[in-house]
Design a protein around this motif. Structure first.
Motif, short mmCIF file in Angstrom:
data_model
loop_
_atom_site.label_atom_id
_atom_site.label_comp_id
_atom_site.label_asym_id
_atom_site.label_seq_id
_atom_site.Cartn_x
_atom_site.Cartn_y
_atom_site.Cartn_z
N HIS A 104 -47.90 -15.42 -34.36
CA HIS A 104 -46.68 -15.58 -35.42
C HIS A 104 -46.94 -14.71 -36.53
O HIS A 104 -48.18 -13.82 -36.52
CB HIS A 104 -46.69 -16.92 -35.96
CG HIS A 104 -48.08 -17.59 -36.69
ND1 HIS A 104 -48.94 -17.61 -36.14
CD2 HIS A 104 -48.09 -18.12 -37.82
CE1 HIS A 104 -49.99 -18.26 -37.22
NE2 HIS A 104 -49.41 -18.39 -38.16
N ASP A 108 -51.90 -13.76 -42.64
CA ASP A 108 -53.39 -13.87 -42.06
C ASP A 108 -53.58 -13.51 -40.75
O ASP A 108 -54.39 -13.52 -40.02
CB ASP A 108 -53.78 -15.13 -42.47
CG ASP A 108 -52.81 -16.40 -41.95
OD1 ASP A 108 -51.69 -16.28 -41.73
OD2 ASP A 108 -53.49 -17.62 -41.87
N HIS A 109 -52.44 -13.42 -40.03
CA HIS A 109 -52.19 -13.01 -38.42
C HIS A 109 -52.02 -11.48 -38.19
O HIS A 109 -52.14 -11.07 -37.06
CB HIS A 109 -51.56 -13.94 -37.73
CG HIS A 109 -52.08 -15.38 -37.88
ND1 HIS A 109 -52.74 -16.06 -36.75
CD2 HIS A 109 -52.02 -16.31 -38.68
CE1 HIS A 109 -53.13 -17.32 -37.31
NE2 HIS A 109 -52.67 -17.33 -38.51
N ASP A 205 -52.38 -21.83 -35.17
CA ASP A 205 -52.12 -22.85 -36.36
C ASP A 205 -51.54 -24.14 -36.35
O ASP A 205 -50.67 -24.56 -36.94
CB ASP A 205 -51.45 -21.79 -37.32
CG ASP A 205 -52.35 -20.84 -38.05
OD1 ASP A 205 -53.33 -20.47 -37.38
OD2 ASP A 205 -51.84 -20.33 -39.17
N HIS A 208 -54.58 -26.71 -39.78
CA HIS A 208 -55.43 -26.03 -40.44
C HIS A 208 -56.79 -26.17 -41.10
O HIS A 208 -57.56 -25.68 -41.58
CB HIS A 208 -54.52 -25.25 -41.70
CG HIS A 208 -53.48 -24.49 -41.36
ND1 HIS A 208 -52.28 -25.21 -40.66
CD2 HIS A 208 -53.36 -23.15 -41.43
CE1 HIS A 208 -51.23 -24.08 -40.53
NE2 HIS A 208 -52.01 -23.10 -40.85
N TYR A 250 -57.64 -21.34 -34.84
CA TYR A 250 -57.62 -20.08 -35.48
C TYR A 250 -58.43 -20.19 -36.75
O TYR A 250 -59.19 -19.29 -37.14
CB TYR A 250 -56.19 -19.39 -35.83
CG TYR A 250 -56.19 -18.16 -36.48
CD1 TYR A 250 -56.48 -16.87 -35.69
CD2 TYR A 250 -55.97 -17.83 -37.82
CE1 TYR A 250 -56.56 -15.41 -36.27
CE2 TYR A 250 -56.10 -16.46 -38.28
CZ TYR A 250 -56.24 -15.51 -37.63
OH TYR A 250 -56.08 -14.23 -38.17
N HIS A 251 -58.28 -21.35 -37.47
CA HIS A 251 -58.69 -21.71 -38.68
C HIS A 251 -59.80 -22.56 -38.74
O HIS A 251 -60.46 -22.71 -39.96
CB HIS A 251 -57.60 -22.10 -39.78
CG HIS A 251 -56.62 -21.03 -40.07
ND1 HIS A 251 -56.87 -20.25 -40.92
CD2 HIS A 251 -55.25 -20.95 -39.76
CE1 HIS A 251 -55.88 -19.37 -41.00
NE2 HIS A 251 -54.89 -19.82 -40.33
ZN LIG Z 1 -52.94 -18.94 -40.13
#
Ligand SMILES: [Zn+2]
Length: 276
Positions: A104, A108-109, A205, A208, A250-251
């Motif tokens: 997306h 941060d990506h 995501d 989170h 991811y987080h």
């Molecule tokens: Zn993110």
């Protein structure tokens, strides 16, 4: 210091590459859940700080080298920008990547591609994302008065010829399939990696903070469609639990790998045990 965690899914080689990690105070976390009180956030954190890692996924499927997300690069906070060093630590450079898969279009990506100084270059890669993601963000940025978003619009439209667009169920490479996670953004997607009866689901995501396994209904401030995000969270966490999938977030704290289990009407998180 670079951090990478290599593992296999059947005969597909994978690695989690750490782009950055930080711990956030309960106040900083509470700001991201505007409908939840700070007391509730503190209780959910149980007195611990909130970890926030940035875990990029590398996949080598039969020689096709895929990187899922690129992080902040030079455009981010001081505790980010570790992706290239992490790639180097597994003897790769950005020039070795064949496919950059963008889950997306949040900064941060993707921001590393758009840094004013020293933007990340993947000279031999094509870019793949969901069609709905391109439509949402190019549309938003095109109509924006923000200079930064206008710049993002210009950078991405200049790269348009390098993009291919996919939908849920499409194959990116042998054993690597696009999974719909829409809600956090309208074209938010993950990847299912399958080989020789082993599977990994990268859910990016979908949440989170680990307290969201128990509180799936807590809305995150940056969701494009909060209600859709809650439904996607419940549906996909249920799949992860029911199918016993190795799951990557991811987080969550590096490497962000583990198993989701049902706990009553909600879920719990069981991080992968690994050697230090
Ligand atoms: Zn993110």
């Amino acid at each position: 210091m670079s951090k990478s965690y290599q593992f296999t899914v059947g005969d597909i080689q994978c690695a989690v590459l750490l782009e950055g990690e930080s711990t956030k105070t309960s106040e900083a976390i509470a700001e991201r859940y505007p409908k939840v009180s700070q007391d509730e956030i503190e209780a959910a954190l149980g007195g611990t700080a909130g970890d926030d890692s940035l875990n990029c996924l590398y996949i080598n499927s039969g020689g096709t080298r895929i990187l899922a997300d690129v992080g902040f690069g030079a455009a981010g906070p001081p505790d980010s920008g570790g992706l290239v060093a992490a790639l180097n630590s597994i003897d790769l450079t950005p020039a070795d990547i064949d496919i950059v898969y963008l889950t997306h279009f949040h900064g941060d990506h993707i921001a590393g591609l758009m840094a004013d100084e020293d933007p990340l270059e993947f000279p031999n890669a094509r870019f793949i994302t969901m069609d709905a993601e391109w439509q949402e963000w190019i549309g938003r940025w095109a109509g924006s008065n923000s200079p930064q978003e206008r710049r993002q619009f210009e950078r991405f439209t200049a790269m348009r010829d390098r993009f291919s667009f996919v939908a849920a169920g499409d194959s990116v490479a042998p054993g690597v399939t696009v999974v719909d996670l829409a809600g956090h953004t309208l074209g938010h997607s993950g990847l299912l990696v399958e080989s020789q009866g082993e599977r990994l689901l990268h859910v990016v995501d979908l949440l989170h903070q680990s307290f969201q396994f128990a509180r799936t209904e807590w809305h995150f401030i940056f969701d494009s469609d909060g209600d859709m995000a809650v439904k996607a969270r419940r549906r996909v966490l249920q799949r992860c639990a029911d199918e016993g999938l190795l799951t990557l977030f991811y987080h969550l704290k590096f490497p962000g790998l583990g198993m989701v289990k049902r706990r009553g009407d909600s879920f719990s998180w069981h991080p992968l045990e690994r050697a230090p």
